[in-house]
Design a protein around this motif. Sequence first.
Motif, short mmCIF file in Angstrom:
data_model
loop_
_atom_site.label_atom_id
_atom_site.label_comp_id
_atom_site.label_asym_id
_atom_site.label_seq_id
_atom_site.Cartn_x
_atom_site.Cartn_y
_atom_site.Cartn_z
N SER A 186 0.83 -1.21 0.00
CA SER A 186 0.00 0.00 0.00
C SER A 186 0.86 1.26 0.00
CB SER A 186 -0.96 0.00 1.18
OG SER A 186 -0.27 0.05 2.40
N LYS A 187 2.00 1.24 0.70
CA LYS A 187 2.90 2.39 0.69
C LYS A 187 3.43 2.65 -0.71
CE LYS A 187 4.66 2.15 5.42
NZ LYS A 187 5.85 1.89 6.25
N ALA A 196 10.47 1.57 -6.87
CA ALA A 196 11.60 0.90 -6.23
C ALA A 196 11.14 0.10 -5.02
CB ALA A 196 12.64 1.94 -5.81
N ARG A 197 10.23 0.67 -4.24
CA ARG A 197 9.71 -0.04 -3.07
C ARG A 197 8.98 -1.31 -3.51
NH1 ARG A 197 8.07 1.90 2.21
NH2 ARG A 197 8.46 4.01 1.47
N GLN A 198 8.20 -1.20 -4.57
CA GLN A 198 7.47 -2.36 -5.07
C GLN A 198 8.43 -3.43 -5.59
OE1 GLN A 198 4.42 -1.41 -7.87
NE2 GLN A 198 3.64 -3.48 -7.95
N ALA A 199 9.47 -3.02 -6.31
CA ALA A 199 10.45 -3.97 -6.82
C ALA A 199 11.17 -4.68 -5.69
CB ALA A 199 11.46 -3.25 -7.71
N LYS A 200 11.50 -3.94 -4.63
CA LYS A 200 12.16 -4.53 -3.47
C LYS A 200 11.28 -5.60 -2.84
CE LYS A 200 12.01 -2.72 0.59
NZ LYS A 200 12.04 -1.83 1.73
N GLU A 201 10.02 -5.31 -2.70
CA GLU A 201 9.10 -6.27 -2.10
C GLU A 201 8.89 -7.49 -3.00
OE1 GLU A 201 7.89 -6.32 1.05
OE2 GLU A 201 9.26 -4.63 1.26
N ASP A 202 8.87 -7.26 -4.31
CA ASP A 202 8.75 -8.40 -5.25
C ASP A 202 9.94 -9.33 -5.15
OD1 ASP A 202 6.31 -7.46 -6.17
OD2 ASP A 202 7.15 -6.52 -7.97
#
Length: 57
Positions: free
Chosen positions: A7-8, A44-50
Amino acid sequence: MSGTEKSKAHVEQVKGKAKEAVGRAVGNERMTAEGHADQMKGNARQAKEDIKDTFRS
């Protein structure tokens, strides 16, 4: 991907798109650049979580 981080990332992406659109509408290059930067932070945050999800599986 954890719900909180997901969500962030989404909020940062949407906020960035809105800020970029407003910056373009009023002709403010700085606001447009800030909006683009916010989008990149969200991506970038989404890629890190993926990546983290990939290694968990």
